[in-house]
Design an enzyme around this catalytic site. Structure first.
Site, PDB file in Angstrom:
ATOM      1  N   GLU A  73       9.127  89.067  53.417  1.00 33.02           N
ATOM      2  CA  GLU A  73       9.223  87.612  53.554  1.00 33.02           C
ATOM      3  C   GLU A  73       7.951  86.969  52.995  1.00 33.02           C
ATOM      4  O   GLU A  73       6.842  87.434  53.253  1.00 33.02           O
ATOM      5  CB  GLU A  73       9.433  87.260  55.029  1.00 33.02           C
ATOM      6  CG  GLU A  73       9.807  85.808  55.278  1.00 33.02           C
ATOM      7  CD  GLU A  73       8.583  84.924  55.351  1.00 33.02           C
ATOM      8  OE1 GLU A  73       8.566  83.917  54.618  1.00 33.02           O
ATOM      9  OE2 GLU A  73       7.653  85.250  56.105  1.00 33.02           O
ATOM     10  N   SER A  74       8.121  85.904  52.217  1.00 36.44           N
ATOM     11  CA  SER A  74       7.029  85.389  51.391  1.00 36.44           C
ATOM     12  C   SER A  74       5.860  84.824  52.186  1.00 36.44           C
ATOM     13  O   SER A  74       4.700  85.053  51.829  1.00 36.44           O
ATOM     14  CB  SER A  74       7.561  84.328  50.420  1.00 36.44           C
ATOM     15  OG  SER A  74       8.155  83.246  51.126  1.00 36.44           O
ATOM     16  N   LYS A  75       6.122  84.070  53.239  1.00 35.30           N
ATOM     17  CA  LYS A  75       5.001  83.489  53.983  1.00 35.30           C
ATOM     18  C   LYS A  75       4.222  84.582  54.710  1.00 35.30           C
ATOM     19  O   LYS A  75       2.985  84.512  54.800  1.00 35.30           O
ATOM     20  CB  LYS A  75       5.472  82.437  54.977  1.00 35.30           C
ATOM     21  CG  LYS A  75       4.301  81.710  55.642  1.00 35.30           C
ATOM     22  CD  LYS A  75       4.736  80.533  56.471  1.00 35.30           C
ATOM     23  CE  LYS A  75       3.531  79.813  57.071  1.00 35.30           C
ATOM     24  NZ  LYS A  75       3.939  78.638  57.879  1.00 35.30           N
ATOM     25  N   CYS A 186      15.555  76.942  50.115  1.00 33.76           N
ATOM     26  CA  CYS A 186      15.075  77.963  51.044  1.00 33.76           C
ATOM     27  C   CYS A 186      16.000  77.997  52.253  1.00 33.76           C
ATOM     28  O   CYS A 186      16.283  76.945  52.849  1.00 33.76           O
ATOM     29  CB  CYS A 186      13.648  77.649  51.483  1.00 33.76           C
ATOM     30  SG  CYS A 186      13.053  78.721  52.812  1.00 33.76           S
ATOM     31  N   ASP A 193      13.708  75.167  45.752  1.00 36.69           N
ATOM     32  CA  ASP A 193      13.019  76.173  44.951  1.00 36.69           C
ATOM     33  C   ASP A 193      13.506  76.033  43.514  1.00 36.69           C
ATOM     34  O   ASP A 193      14.709  76.105  43.250  1.00 36.69           O
ATOM     35  CB  ASP A 193      13.333  77.589  45.457  1.00 36.69           C
ATOM     36  CG  ASP A 193      12.732  77.864  46.820  1.00 36.69           C
ATOM     37  OD1 ASP A 193      11.564  77.494  47.040  1.00 36.69           O
ATOM     38  OD2 ASP A 193      13.427  78.445  47.670  1.00 36.69           O
ATOM     39  N   HIS A 225      14.992  83.897  46.954  1.00 34.45           N
ATOM     40  CA  HIS A 225      14.971  84.069  45.497  1.00 34.45           C
ATOM     41  C   HIS A 225      15.708  85.339  45.071  1.00 34.45           C
ATOM     42  O   HIS A 225      16.512  85.325  44.136  1.00 34.45           O
ATOM     43  CB  HIS A 225      13.526  84.162  45.002  1.00 34.45           C
ATOM     44  CG  HIS A 225      12.678  82.965  45.326  1.00 34.45           C
ATOM     45  ND1 HIS A 225      13.178  81.804  45.859  1.00 34.45           N
ATOM     46  CD2 HIS A 225      11.341  82.755  45.176  1.00 34.45           C
ATOM     47  CE1 HIS A 225      12.196  80.932  46.029  1.00 34.45           C
ATOM     48  NE2 HIS A 225      11.064  81.489  45.619  1.00 34.45           N
ATOM     49  N   GLU A 226      15.432  86.425  45.765  1.00 27.80           N
ATOM     50  CA  GLU A 226      16.055  87.705  45.422  1.00 27.80           C
ATOM     51  C   GLU A 226      17.571  87.645  45.595  1.00 27.80           C
ATOM     52  O   GLU A 226      18.336  88.191  44.795  1.00 27.80           O
ATOM     53  CB  GLU A 226      15.483  88.821  46.300  1.00 27.80           C
ATOM     54  CG  GLU A 226      13.973  88.992  46.181  1.00 27.80           C
ATOM     55  CD  GLU A 226      13.184  88.191  47.205  1.00 27.80           C
ATOM     56  OE1 GLU A 226      12.061  88.594  47.528  1.00 27.80           O
ATOM     57  OE2 GLU A 226      13.693  87.140  47.677  1.00 27.80           O
ATOM     58  N   ARG A 254       4.744  78.990  45.115  1.00 27.77           N
ATOM     59  CA  ARG A 254       4.486  78.264  46.353  1.00 27.77           C
ATOM     60  C   ARG A 254       3.369  78.983  47.088  1.00 27.77           C
ATOM     61  O   ARG A 254       3.420  80.203  47.242  1.00 27.77           O
ATOM     62  CB  ARG A 254       5.718  78.280  47.259  1.00 27.77           C
ATOM     63  CG  ARG A 254       6.728  77.192  47.002  1.00 27.77           C
ATOM     64  CD  ARG A 254       7.602  77.163  48.208  1.00 27.77           C
ATOM     65  NE  ARG A 254       8.737  76.286  48.089  1.00 27.77           N
ATOM     66  CZ  ARG A 254       9.603  76.120  49.073  1.00 27.77           C
ATOM     67  NH1 ARG A 254       9.458  76.797  50.176  1.00 27.77           N
ATOM     68  NH2 ARG A 254      10.613  75.296  48.932  1.00 27.77           N
ATOM     69  N   GLY A 255       2.385  78.239  47.530  1.00 28.84           N
ATOM     70  CA  GLY A 255       1.321  78.835  48.323  1.00 28.84           C
ATOM     71  C   GLY A 255       0.574  79.951  47.615  1.00 28.84           C
ATOM     72  O   GLY A 255       0.133  80.902  48.245  1.00 28.84           O
TER      73      GLY A 255
END
Length: 268
Positions: A73-75, A186, A193, A225-226, A254-255
């Site tokens: 998970e990105s965050k 998202c 996104d 995204h994936e 992002r970030g």
């Protein structure tokens, strides 16, 4: 689509002050195909301390095979990388080893594993974007001036409706297409996104008008995204008579992190 439960995404969080690998959070993969490809993350804000106390600052690519049991998970990845900012590493190689080990454990793999491309972190000093795509932008034809087959591209079920357009007038092989107009949402925060989508098809594919209509129908689609890259790949594979397909998505960062999933399928 129901919003997945995550500990960090969409929540107010503080930057961790010490090394915290437990922050990393996996999201199980559930594809209907066994894809070739990888998730390539471009990391703009990596930093740690040298033994002298001097900060080192780099960009890097993180590559995770699409066959791993989970994605990260990105965050949680951003928070984890920030937790390394005050850690002391003997050299850049030791930093690479630590990150590779931690990410490998959270996605259910090991750095060198039997299912193809290994998980790897590659630090860079030259400002490269680290692109691994086999698609060269100079070979791609933009879809963005094509006429849409419907104006209804923003409804809740627009993707399901637009996928049927892919069965339209077939185009000869090969097809190399690109759009810069892609947008999805998202699934946790509902924030947009944006991405450039590049597609290589061999066989009887859809018309460019049908393909653009389908891709733009994602404007209100909720997906990581994936997952978006895999859905595009699956729909094209199922609706068209094609022998080879590659989809590469270049999402805006992002970030300090951008995610660039690549998926491909080939008929044997």
């Amino acid at each position: 689509m129901n919003s997945p439960q995550t500990r960090w995404l969409g929540q107010s969080t503080l930057t961790p002050l010490k090394y915290s690998p437990d922050i990393l959070e996996p999201i199980p993969r559930m594809p209907s195909h066994v894809f070739e490809g990888e998730d390539q993350w471009f990391l703009y804000e990596l930093s740690w301390l040298t033994p002298s106390g001097r900060p080192d600052f780099r960009n890097a690519t993180l590559t995770i095979p699409a066959t791993s049991p989970a994605m990260v998970e990105s965050k949680s990845l951003k928070l984890y990388l920030n937790s390394l900012n005050q850690e002391i590493f003997e050299n850049a190689t030791e930093f690479e080893k630590r990150v590779t080990k931690d990410i490998s454990e959270i996605v259910g793999a090991v750095p060198q594993w039997k299912w193809g491309t290994p998980i790897r972190l590659a630090l860079m000093d030259d400002g490269s974007d680290g692109s691994m795509s086999t698609l060269h932008e100079t070979d791609l034809i933009s879809l963005d001036d094509q006429t849409l087959l419907t104006t209804d591209i923003a409804s809740d079920n627009a993707v399901d409706q637009a996928r049927h357009f892919l069965q339209g007038v077939a185009q000869s092989s090969p097809q190399l297409w690109m759009t810069r107009l892609f947008r999805s949402l998202c699934p946790v925060t509902g924030q947009p996104d944006w991405a450039k989508i590049c597609i290589h098809m061999e066989g009887q594919g859809p018309s460019p008008q049908a393909l653009l209509t389908y891709l733009l129908s994602y404007r209100r689609h909720s997906g990581f995204h994936e997952q978006c890259a895999e859905r595009i790949c699956e729909d094209l594979w199922q609706q068209c008579s094609i022998s080879y397909l590659e989809v590469k998505a270049y999402f805006m960062p992002r970030g300090g992190i951008s995610i660039n999933p690549r998926r491909s399928l080939r008929r044997i």
